[in-house]
Scaffold this motif. Sequence first.
Motif, PDB file in Angstrom:
ATOM      1  N   PHE A   6       1.044  -0.933   0.110  1.00 55.00           N
ATOM      2  CA  PHE A   6      -0.102  -0.002  -0.019  1.00 55.00           C
ATOM      3  C   PHE A   6       0.815   1.389  -0.358  1.00 55.00           C
ATOM      4  CE2 PHE A   6      -2.544   3.419   2.340  1.00 55.00           C
ATOM      5  CZ  PHE A   6      -4.069   3.545   1.057  1.00 55.00           C
ATOM      6  N   ALA A   7       1.671   1.085   0.688  1.00 54.20           N
ATOM      7  CA  ALA A   7       2.980   2.245   0.909  1.00 54.20           C
ATOM      8  C   ALA A   7       3.634   2.620  -0.114  1.00 54.20           C
ATOM      9  CB  ALA A   7       3.833   2.258   1.797  1.00 54.20           C
ATOM     10  N   LYS A   8       3.646   1.696  -1.209  1.00 55.64           N
ATOM     11  CA  LYS A   8       4.498   2.538  -2.436  1.00 55.64           C
ATOM     12  C   LYS A   8       3.171   3.262  -3.674  1.00 55.64           C
ATOM     13  CE  LYS A   8       6.953  -2.021  -2.776  1.00 55.64           C
ATOM     14  NZ  LYS A   8       7.132  -3.565  -3.415  1.00 55.64           N
ATOM     15  N   TYR A   9       2.305   2.976  -3.196  1.00 60.39           N
ATOM     16  CA  TYR A   9       1.242   3.885  -4.107  1.00 60.39           C
ATOM     17  C   TYR A   9       0.634   5.478  -3.557  1.00 60.39           C
ATOM     18  CZ  TYR A   9      -0.228  -0.486  -6.795  1.00 60.39           C
ATOM     19  OH  TYR A   9       0.157  -1.359  -7.601  1.00 60.39           O
ATOM     20  N   LEU A  10       1.462   5.640  -2.122  1.00 59.01           N
ATOM     21  CA  LEU A  10       0.971   7.160  -1.668  1.00 59.01           C
ATOM     22  C   LEU A  10       1.958   8.312  -2.680  1.00 59.01           C
ATOM     23  CD1 LEU A  10       1.668   5.846   2.232  1.00 59.01           C
ATOM     24  CD2 LEU A  10      -0.263   6.691   0.704  1.00 59.01           C
ATOM     25  N   TYR A  11       2.087   9.232  -2.530  1.00 57.71           N
ATOM     26  CA  TYR A  11       2.439  10.326  -2.084  1.00 57.71           C
ATOM     27  C   TYR A  11       3.897   9.905  -2.213  1.00 57.71           C
ATOM     28  CZ  TYR A  11      -1.478  13.095  -3.183  1.00 57.71           C
ATOM     29  OH  TYR A  11      -2.413  13.642  -3.905  1.00 57.71           O
ATOM     30  N   SER A  12       4.501   9.265  -1.184  1.00 57.95           N
ATOM     31  CA  SER A  12       5.662   9.483  -0.394  1.00 57.95           C
ATOM     32  C   SER A  12       6.214   7.577  -0.836  1.00 57.95           C
ATOM     33  CB  SER A  12       5.628   9.638   1.461  1.00 57.95           C
ATOM     34  OG  SER A  12       4.821   8.634   1.596  1.00 57.95           O
ATOM     35  N   ALA A  13       5.686   7.566  -1.327  1.00 58.59           N
ATOM     36  CA  ALA A  13       6.859   6.547  -2.311  1.00 58.59           C
ATOM     37  C   ALA A  13       8.247   6.611  -2.141  1.00 58.59           C
ATOM     38  CB  ALA A  13       5.846   5.630  -3.658  1.00 58.59           C
ATOM     39  N   GLY A  14       8.838   4.947  -1.573  1.00 60.45           N
ATOM     40  CA  GLY A  14      10.100   5.582  -1.347  1.00 60.45           C
ATOM     41  C   GLY A  14      11.065   6.133   0.016  1.00 60.45           C
ATOM     42  N   ILE A  15      10.158   6.921   0.500  1.00 59.33           N
ATOM     43  CA  ILE A  15      10.362   7.237   1.449  1.00 59.33           C
ATOM     44  C   ILE A  15      10.176   6.614   2.986  1.00 59.33           C
ATOM     45  CG2 ILE A  15      10.291   9.588   3.393  1.00 59.33           C
ATOM     46  CD1 ILE A  15       9.677  11.219   0.358  1.00 59.33           C
ATOM     47  N   PRO A  16      11.066   6.797   3.733  1.00 60.09           N
ATOM     48  CA  PRO A  16      10.500   6.259   5.137  1.00 60.09           C
ATOM     49  C   PRO A  16       9.609   6.737   6.055  1.00 60.09           C
ATOM     50  CG  PRO A  16      12.906   6.945   5.271  1.00 60.09           C
ATOM     51  CD  PRO A  16      12.289   7.663   3.819  1.00 60.09           C
ATOM     52  N   ASP A  17       8.826   5.782   6.828  1.00 56.81           N
ATOM     53  CA  ASP A  17       8.198   6.490   7.850  1.00 56.81           C
ATOM     54  C   ASP A  17       8.041   7.162   8.509  1.00 56.81           C
ATOM     55  OD1 ASP A  17       5.646   4.899   6.997  1.00 56.81           O
ATOM     56  OD2 ASP A  17       5.642   3.622   8.225  1.00 56.81           O
ATOM     57  N   VAL A  18       7.361   8.690   9.110  1.00 54.56           N
ATOM     58  CA  VAL A  18       7.831   9.652  10.063  1.00 54.56           C
ATOM     59  C   VAL A  18       8.919   8.998  11.580  1.00 54.56           C
ATOM     60  CG1 VAL A  18       8.013  11.447  11.150  1.00 54.56           C
ATOM     61  CG2 VAL A  18       7.174  11.118   8.867  1.00 54.56           C
ATOM     62  N   ASP A  19      10.145   9.884  11.247  1.00 55.90           N
ATOM     63  CA  ASP A  19      10.511   9.004  13.261  1.00 55.90           C
ATOM     64  C   ASP A  19      10.376  10.501  14.089  1.00 55.90           C
ATOM     65  OD1 ASP A  19      11.959   6.957  12.289  1.00 55.90           O
ATOM     66  OD2 ASP A  19      12.956   8.823  11.262  1.00 55.90           O
ATOM     67  N   LEU A  20      10.055  11.904  13.555  1.00 59.62           N
ATOM     68  CA  LEU A  20       9.899  12.816  14.589  1.00 59.62           C
ATOM     69  C   LEU A  20       9.152  13.702  13.871  1.00 59.62           C
ATOM     70  CD1 LEU A  20      10.488  14.389  16.586  1.00 59.62           C
ATOM     71  CD2 LEU A  20      12.274  15.535  15.828  1.00 59.62           C
ATOM     72  N   LEU A  21       8.253  14.219  14.623  1.00 54.79           N
ATOM     73  CA  LEU A  21       7.061  14.761  13.524  1.00 54.79           C
ATOM     74  C   LEU A  21       6.774  15.965  14.222  1.00 54.79           C
ATOM     75  CD1 LEU A  21       3.741  14.782  11.717  1.00 54.79           C
ATOM     76  CD2 LEU A  21       3.413  16.324  13.204  1.00 54.79           C
ATOM     77  N   ILE A  22       7.324  17.427  13.865  1.00 53.26           N
ATOM     78  CA  ILE A  22       7.573  18.460  14.348  1.00 53.26           C
ATOM     79  C   ILE A  22       6.284  19.985  14.501  1.00 53.26           C
ATOM     80  CG2 ILE A  22       8.769  20.541  14.913  1.00 53.26           C
ATOM     81  CD1 ILE A  22      11.154  19.036  14.635  1.00 53.26           C
TER      82      ILE A  22
END
Length: 236
Positions: A167-183
Amino acid sequence: MQPSMTQSASVPRHVAIIMDGNGRWATARGLPRLEGHRVGLEKAGDAVLDFAAAGVSYITLFSFSTENWKRPKEEVAGILRLLAEALERTVKDLNSQNIAIRHLGSLGRLAPPLRHRIKEVIEKTMGNSGAVASFAFDYGGRAEIIQATRKLMKSSLTPDEVDEETFAKYLYSAGIPDVDLLIRTGGEMRLSNFLLWQASYAELYFTDTLWPDFSGADIEKALTEYARRQRRFGGL
């Protein structure tokens, strides 16, 4: 993809930022709201360079949401004009530091010249091997999940073949790892429809500092707080 059960890391691999407070910053100084947006856009490029220098590999900045189109037409037009003006300087600065630029969201509602320029920027920096700076513009987390679902439904995959990684491959962020820190700057404490899928296991960091005032010292403080936390997943 969900990380391992326990992770100890001093520097986050992926930092995402909700850049909030531009309008309030300007109002507090008796300036037009657009002046706050201008300073905020300039700050975005500086923040990317600072985070990259600190060892962060992926930086994602929330600059304009799908809901922001509901703002007064004059303000929206001004933001788009400022974006076009800031694009050249930001690209020059980031490209000189070997940083690749990506866009998350839709470009369909932008004027053709601006849309074309953004695509050129992405292609120009695609080969850079340093950090990746993603600008979420005309972005909404729910809209992203819906468009990913539609693409999946049009694919040849069967329901049993769809898992989180697929599913993650179909997101805009495909190829980018999940967020570790959200500010999130500006004192608000909500996600505002930002990276709903990708930030599922992110450490959340809220600060009262308005985005135009967010400095290197604030970045250091956020990264220090992240390093202090024990990363845990899959349970309480």
